[in-house]
Design a protein around this motif. Structure first.
Motif, short mmCIF file in Angstrom:
data_model
loop_
_atom_site.label_atom_id
_atom_site.label_comp_id
_atom_site.label_asym_id
_atom_site.label_seq_id
_atom_site.Cartn_x
_atom_site.Cartn_y
_atom_site.Cartn_z
N ILE A 62 0.84 -1.20 0.00
CA ILE A 62 0.00 0.00 0.00
C ILE A 62 0.87 1.25 0.00
O ILE A 62 0.60 2.21 -0.74
CB ILE A 62 -0.97 -0.03 1.20
CG1 ILE A 62 -2.00 -1.14 0.97
CG2 ILE A 62 -1.66 1.33 1.37
CD1 ILE A 62 -2.93 -1.40 2.13
N LEU A 63 1.92 1.25 0.80
CA LEU A 63 2.84 2.40 0.77
C LEU A 63 3.45 2.58 -0.61
O LEU A 63 3.55 3.71 -1.11
CB LEU A 63 3.95 2.21 1.81
CG LEU A 63 3.51 2.25 3.28
CD1 LEU A 63 4.67 1.87 4.18
CD2 LEU A 63 2.97 3.61 3.64
N ASN A 64 3.82 1.49 -1.26
CA ASN A 64 4.36 1.56 -2.62
C ASN A 64 3.31 2.09 -3.59
O ASN A 64 3.63 2.88 -4.48
CB ASN A 64 4.85 0.19 -3.08
CG ASN A 64 6.06 -0.30 -2.30
OD1 ASN A 64 6.73 0.47 -1.61
ND2 ASN A 64 6.32 -1.59 -2.39
N HIS A 65 2.07 1.66 -3.43
CA HIS A 65 0.98 2.10 -4.30
C HIS A 65 0.83 3.62 -4.27
O HIS A 65 0.64 4.26 -5.30
CB HIS A 65 -0.33 1.44 -3.87
CG HIS A 65 -1.54 1.98 -4.56
ND1 HIS A 65 -1.90 1.59 -5.83
CD2 HIS A 65 -2.46 2.88 -4.16
CE1 HIS A 65 -3.00 2.24 -6.19
NE2 HIS A 65 -3.36 3.02 -5.18
N PHE A 66 0.94 4.19 -3.08
CA PHE A 66 0.80 5.64 -2.93
C PHE A 66 2.13 6.38 -3.07
O PHE A 66 2.19 7.59 -2.88
CB PHE A 66 0.17 5.98 -1.56
CG PHE A 66 -1.27 5.62 -1.47
CD1 PHE A 66 -2.23 6.28 -2.21
CD2 PHE A 66 -1.69 4.60 -0.63
CE1 PHE A 66 -3.57 5.95 -2.12
CE2 PHE A 66 -3.03 4.25 -0.53
CZ PHE A 66 -3.97 4.93 -1.29
N GLU A 67 3.20 5.64 -3.41
CA GLU A 67 4.55 6.19 -3.60
C GLU A 67 5.00 6.96 -2.36
O GLU A 67 5.52 8.07 -2.44
CB GLU A 67 4.60 7.07 -4.85
CG GLU A 67 4.29 6.30 -6.12
CD GLU A 67 4.32 7.16 -7.37
OE1 GLU A 67 4.53 8.39 -7.27
OE2 GLU A 67 4.14 6.59 -8.45
N SER A 82 9.48 -3.14 10.64
CA SER A 82 10.03 -4.43 10.22
C SER A 82 8.94 -5.43 9.83
O SER A 82 9.22 -6.45 9.20
CB SER A 82 10.90 -5.03 11.34
OG SER A 82 10.12 -5.25 12.51
N GLU A 83 7.69 -5.14 10.18
CA GLU A 83 6.58 -6.04 9.87
C GLU A 83 5.72 -5.57 8.69
O GLU A 83 4.79 -6.26 8.30
CB GLU A 83 5.69 -6.19 11.11
CG GLU A 83 6.42 -6.81 12.29
CD GLU A 83 5.61 -6.81 13.57
OE1 GLU A 83 4.50 -6.24 13.60
OE2 GLU A 83 6.10 -7.40 14.56
N TRP A 84 6.03 -4.42 8.13
CA TRP A 84 5.21 -3.88 7.04
C TRP A 84 5.15 -4.80 5.83
O TRP A 84 4.11 -4.93 5.21
CB TRP A 84 5.72 -2.51 6.60
CG TRP A 84 5.53 -1.42 7.61
CD1 TRP A 84 4.90 -1.51 8.83
CD2 TRP A 84 6.00 -0.09 7.51
NE1 TRP A 84 4.95 -0.30 9.48
CE2 TRP A 84 5.62 0.59 8.69
CE3 TRP A 84 6.70 0.60 6.54
CZ2 TRP A 84 5.91 1.93 8.91
CZ3 TRP A 84 6.99 1.94 6.77
CH2 TRP A 84 6.60 2.60 7.92
#
Length: 66
Positions: free
Chosen positions: A21-26, A44-46
């Protein structure tokens, strides 16, 4: 599946992780904190924590200033 991200309904594929999700929103992870259903998730768990339908995800960015 639908997930609530910062109060807005978003649609993602099944088996999506917080890091996905973090990658999706850059979003860069440098100064971020993540809450999943009101519980802080360690950085560390993301990449291994999968979200489920109707989960609530809060993406919080630390901002400096005075």
């Amino acid at each position: 599946m639908e997930v609530i991200v910062n109060g807005e309904v978003q649609t993602f594929q099944e088996h999506t992780t917080i890091q996905d999700i973090l990658n999706h929103f850059e979003i860069e992870a440098k100064r971020m904190a993540v809450e999943l259903n009101a519980k802080v998730v360690k950085r560390s768990e993301w990449s291994t924590t999968k979200v489920r339908p109707n989960d609530r995800l809060e993406l919080l960015e630390f901002v400096g200033g005075g």
